[in-house]
Motif scaffolding. Structure first.
Motif, mmCIF file in Angstrom:
data_model
loop_
_atom_site.group_PDB
_atom_site.id
_atom_site.type_symbol
_atom_site.label_atom_id
_atom_site.label_comp_id
_atom_site.label_asym_id
_atom_site.label_seq_id
_atom_site.Cartn_x
_atom_site.Cartn_y
_atom_site.Cartn_z
ATOM 1 N N ALA A 1 62.838 18.333 76.200
ATOM 2 C CA ALA A 1 64.114 17.625 76.178
ATOM 3 C C ALA A 1 65.048 18.177 75.110
ATOM 4 O O ALA A 1 66.261 17.998 75.179
ATOM 5 C CB ALA A 1 63.877 16.134 75.938
ATOM 6 N N SER A 2 64.487 18.872 74.105
ATOM 7 C CA SER A 2 65.289 19.379 72.996
ATOM 8 C C SER A 2 65.637 20.858 73.132
ATOM 9 O O SER A 2 66.313 21.411 72.265
ATOM 10 C CB SER A 2 64.529 19.167 71.671
ATOM 11 N N LEU A 3 65.166 21.504 74.197
ATOM 12 C CA LEU A 3 65.379 22.939 74.353
ATOM 13 C C LEU A 3 66.114 23.253 75.641
ATOM 14 O O LEU A 3 65.862 22.636 76.676
ATOM 15 C CB LEU A 3 64.032 23.678 74.359
ATOM 16 N N ASN A 4 66.993 24.232 75.584
ATOM 17 C CA ASN A 4 67.580 24.743 76.821
ATOM 18 C C ASN A 4 66.744 25.925 77.314
ATOM 19 O O ASN A 4 65.779 26.329 76.657
ATOM 20 C CB ASN A 4 69.046 25.150 76.624
ATOM 21 N N THR A 5 67.100 26.471 78.447
ATOM 22 C CA THR A 5 66.309 27.549 79.044
ATOM 23 C C THR A 5 66.203 28.758 78.124
ATOM 24 O O THR A 5 65.146 29.373 77.990
ATOM 25 C CB THR A 5 66.930 27.981 80.385
ATOM 26 N N LYS A 6 67.308 29.089 77.460
ATOM 27 C CA LYS A 6 67.316 30.234 76.552
ATOM 28 C C LYS A 6 66.354 30.009 75.387
ATOM 29 O O LYS A 6 65.624 30.926 74.981
ATOM 30 C CB LYS A 6 68.743 30.456 76.035
ATOM 31 N N ASP A 7 66.340 28.788 74.846
ATOM 32 C CA ASP A 7 65.436 28.465 73.738
ATOM 33 C C ASP A 7 63.975 28.537 74.176
ATOM 34 O O ASP A 7 63.114 29.043 73.445
ATOM 35 C CB ASP A 7 65.735 27.065 73.193
ATOM 36 N N VAL A 8 63.700 28.004 75.362
ATOM 37 C CA VAL A 8 62.333 28.045 75.893
ATOM 38 C C VAL A 8 61.857 29.488 75.995
ATOM 39 O O VAL A 8 60.730 29.826 75.604
ATOM 40 C CB VAL A 8 62.258 27.352 77.271
ATOM 41 N N ASN A 9 62.724 30.365 76.517
ATOM 42 C CA ASN A 9 62.364 31.778 76.660
ATOM 43 C C ASN A 9 62.091 32.425 75.305
ATOM 44 O O ASN A 9 61.203 33.274 75.180
ATOM 45 C CB ASN A 9 63.461 32.545 77.385
ATOM 46 N N LYS A 10 62.846 32.012 74.283
ATOM 47 C CA LYS A 10 62.612 32.548 72.938
ATOM 48 C C LYS A 10 61.215 32.176 72.443
ATOM 49 O O LYS A 10 60.504 33.008 71.869
ATOM 50 C CB LYS A 10 63.661 32.007 71.957
ATOM 51 N N PHE A 11 60.830 30.918 72.660
ATOM 52 C CA PHE A 11 59.508 30.482 72.221
ATOM 53 C C PHE A 11 58.401 31.157 73.026
ATOM 54 O O PHE A 11 57.357 31.528 72.475
ATOM 55 C CB PHE A 11 59.394 28.954 72.322
ATOM 56 N N VAL A 12 58.615 31.311 74.328
ATOM 57 C CA VAL A 12 57.627 31.988 75.170
ATOM 58 C C VAL A 12 57.429 33.427 74.700
ATOM 59 O O VAL A 12 56.298 33.899 74.534
ATOM 60 C CB VAL A 12 58.059 31.960 76.653
ATOM 61 N N GLU B 1 51.678 20.589 60.292
ATOM 62 C CA GLU B 1 52.236 21.188 59.087
ATOM 63 C C GLU B 1 53.724 20.890 58.911
ATOM 64 O O GLU B 1 54.202 20.729 57.798
ATOM 65 C CB GLU B 1 52.024 22.705 59.108
ATOM 66 N N LYS B 2 54.476 20.828 60.021
ATOM 67 C CA LYS B 2 55.915 20.611 59.883
ATOM 68 C C LYS B 2 56.526 20.255 61.235
ATOM 69 O O LYS B 2 56.009 20.640 62.278
ATOM 70 C CB LYS B 2 56.596 21.878 59.328
ATOM 71 N N VAL B 3 57.631 19.523 61.199
ATOM 72 C CA VAL B 3 58.410 19.194 62.403
ATOM 73 C C VAL B 3 59.785 19.847 62.268
ATOM 74 O O VAL B 3 60.470 19.668 61.253
ATOM 75 C CB VAL B 3 58.567 17.678 62.589
ATOM 76 N N PHE B 4 60.172 20.611 63.278
ATOM 77 C CA PHE B 4 61.496 21.243 63.303
ATOM 78 C C PHE B 4 62.364 20.485 64.309
ATOM 79 O O PHE B 4 62.111 20.555 65.519
ATOM 80 C CB PHE B 4 61.378 22.717 63.704
ATOM 81 N N PRO B 5 63.349 19.738 63.849
ATOM 82 C CA PRO B 5 64.095 18.836 64.739
ATOM 83 C C PRO B 5 65.083 19.510 65.681
ATOM 84 O O PRO B 5 65.676 18.860 66.533
ATOM 85 C CB PRO B 5 64.835 17.921 63.759
ATOM 86 N N MET B 6 65.282 20.822 65.536
ATOM 87 C CA MET B 6 66.187 21.565 66.419
ATOM 88 C C MET B 6 67.622 21.026 66.361
ATOM 89 O O MET B 6 68.253 20.781 67.390
ATOM 90 C CB MET B 6 65.665 21.546 67.865
ATOM 91 N N LYS B 7 68.129 20.847 65.160
ATOM 92 C CA LYS B 7 69.517 20.401 65.015
ATOM 93 C C LYS B 7 70.504 21.561 65.157
ATOM 94 O O LYS B 7 71.676 21.356 65.443
ATOM 95 C CB LYS B 7 69.695 19.728 63.649
ATOM 96 N N SER B 8 70.006 22.784 64.920
ATOM 97 C CA SER B 8 70.857 23.970 65.081
ATOM 98 C C SER B 8 69.968 25.146 65.469
ATOM 99 O O SER B 8 68.742 25.062 65.432
ATOM 100 C CB SER B 8 71.602 24.276 63.782
ATOM 101 N N ASN B 9 70.606 26.262 65.811
ATOM 102 C CA ASN B 9 69.866 27.464 66.196
ATOM 103 C C ASN B 9 69.057 28.041 65.043
ATOM 104 O O ASN B 9 68.101 28.792 65.267
ATOM 105 C CB ASN B 9 70.832 28.535 66.728
ATOM 106 N N LYS B 10 69.436 27.684 63.813
ATOM 107 C CA LYS B 10 68.695 28.171 62.654
ATOM 108 C C LYS B 10 67.257 27.660 62.650
ATOM 109 O O LYS B 10 66.356 28.299 62.117
ATOM 110 C CB LYS B 10 69.386 27.725 61.356
ATOM 111 N N ASP B 11 67.060 26.495 63.242
ATOM 112 C CA ASP B 11 65.724 25.899 63.266
ATOM 113 C C ASP B 11 64.719 26.796 63.983
ATOM 114 O O ASP B 11 63.539 26.837 63.621
ATOM 115 C CB ASP B 11 65.756 24.522 63.940
#
Length: 448
Positions: A195-206, A164-174
């Motif tokens: 490769a596009s996520l840091n630990t904090k971002d991974v935890n947010k998705f989890v 449906e969509k690709v979110f390129p993770m250019k900023s935290n808004k993504d």
């Protein structure tokens, strides 16, 4: 809170099991001599085929499984089935002519393989022609692996994934845009490039996927990033990590658990409830007006609502669906106090088990209003709804039952429930049942 929206071919695998066993038994009856026509031999080939199939992963065929892998499973199943058949025949039947048995097994395996390939390609055609049996997905991140997976999804609609969509993770808004899009568009699965996520971002998705019953998978940088408890698959040649491997996602494990639930619930219903119900009905009706059974909406598998049944232990009141029972609650009758202390009030839930809304063992379901409240307040609370709720559970055997007096009570319930769903086994279920009986006989502090 919206319920899970994934689309699954839930009936295909049980149908395959049944069809395969019918083929094997019908051909054995038709092709083999009279000394094979015994119930013991038919039982043997039925059980041995199912056990071999489980150990070879014969029925573990997914939308991303390669055809060559299916052929490999067929060959493995064929030779192992021949070996165990000759072992049985040589020991029990003292049969010396192998040609007829080999012909029977060869034809059986050939017909089963043909049916398997037919279903595999039939589903792929169905997805392309009718757009059914698909899962809506989004990709998060950028780089070569993301581009490859996007190309794979777009060029292979027969696999049943709709990008449906690709979110390129250019900023935290993504991240926030992604979460909003997933909820609004009812996305089934999220694929993140590590490769596009840091630990904090991974935890947010989890946290987001756990709390909203979405499937989360990762695209690794390389194979070395994989932990030993993650599930690792290939889509074409693209490696994919599944964050949580739930044993009850296996259809054989579901079948075993469901079979145990049916047998156990019938034993309780016929052996105990058949005579206990009229006795309790007289006591309950004599003490207070109202029905013998109390029913209340609870959230179960995939957050679906169902009516949970109990023997009525309280006087009729308008706040039964809002307020939990507390110690020395004036709403509880004398009979109610006894049946709650001994957990007898929970026995009608075996009808819920027989109907398939609940399991004997699993996370305890909460009333709908409390589920919505805990889902907002307690991290990962919604993970409990990946499996059926239970009459008893691991958390209850560890003392976390009854009234929730603080957030710690529900936090520890969630921790034990997640441990249970990630480590399920039939032996664990039996252990929990035995501990529940022991605790009920011994008496529990929070059983009121």
């Amino acid at each position: 809170m919206k319920k899970r929206t994934g689309r699954y071919s839930g009936y295909i695998r049980p149908f395959s099991y049944i069809l395969d066993l019918i083929i094997i038994n019908a051909l054995a009856n038709h092709m083999l001599w009279d000394n094979f026509q015994t119930w013991s031999y038919h039982l043997f080939i039925t059980l041995s085929w199912a056990i071999i199939g489980y150990n070879t992963g014969f029925y573990e065929v997914y939308r991303y499984t390669k055809v060559i892998q299916i052929y490999g499973k067929v060959v493995k199943q064929y030779f192992l089935f021949i070996i165990v058949n000759f072992a049985y025949i040589g020991y029990f039947l003292k049969f010396s002519s192998p040609s007829q048995v080999i012909s029977f097994i060869s034809l059986s395996t050939l017909l089963i393989a043909a049916a398997k390939i037919f279903v595999y390609y039939g589903l792929r055609k169905f997805r392309v022609l009718f757009g059914g049996n698909f899962r809506r997905v989004v990709l998060v991140g950028r780089g070569k692996s993301v581009a490859q997976l996007a190309e794979f999804f777009n060029e292979n609609p027969d696999y049943g994934y709709k990008l449906e969509k690709v979110f390129p993770m250019k900023s935290n808004k993504d991240i926030e845009e992604c979460f909003s899009f997933v909820m609004e568009q009812k996305i089934d699965e999220i694929y993140c490039s590590m490769a596009s996520l840091n630990t904090k971002d991974v935890n947010k998705f989890v946290d987001f996927t756990d709390n909203n019953l979405k499937i989360l998978k990762f695209l690794p940088d390389n194979k070395e990033v994989i932990a030993s408890n993650y599930k690792y698959d290939y889509y074409g040649y693209i490696p994919i990590i599944s964050l949580r491997n739930i044993p009850l996602d296996s259809y054989l494990n579901k079948f075993i658990k469901r079979g145990f639930d049916i047998v156990f619930s019938l034993i309780i219903i016929l052996g105990i409830l058949s005579w206990l119900t009229p006795v309790l009905a007289l006591l309950i009706k004599a003490e207070s007006r109202g029905p013998v059974f109390f029913k209340q909406k609870r959230n179960g598998l995939n957050y679906d609502e169902f009516y949970c049944y109990k023997f009525r232990s309280m006087r009729l009141n308008e706040i039964a669906d809002i307020h939990q029972v507390s110690k020395n609650d004036p709403r509880i009758t004398r009979t109610g106090k006894f049946i709650r202390k001994t957990s007898i009030d929970e026995l009608p839930q075996f009808f819920n088990v027989l109907l398939g809304d609940m399991s004997v063992v699993g996370p305890r379901p909460h009333m709908v209003s409390h589920t919505e409240m805990y889902a907002r307040r307690i991290d990962k609370f919604m993970v409990r709804h990946f499996i059926k709720p239970g009459i008893t559970g691991l958390a209850q055997t560890k003392g976390f039952r009854g009234e929730v007096e603080s957030d710690n009570d529900i936090i520890y319930r969630v921790k034990y429930d997640i441990f249970y769903l990630e480590n399920w086994s039939l032996l664990l279920d039996i252990k929990i049942i035995l501990l529940t009986v022991v605790n009920a006989l011994r008496g529990e502090e929070k059983a009121y």
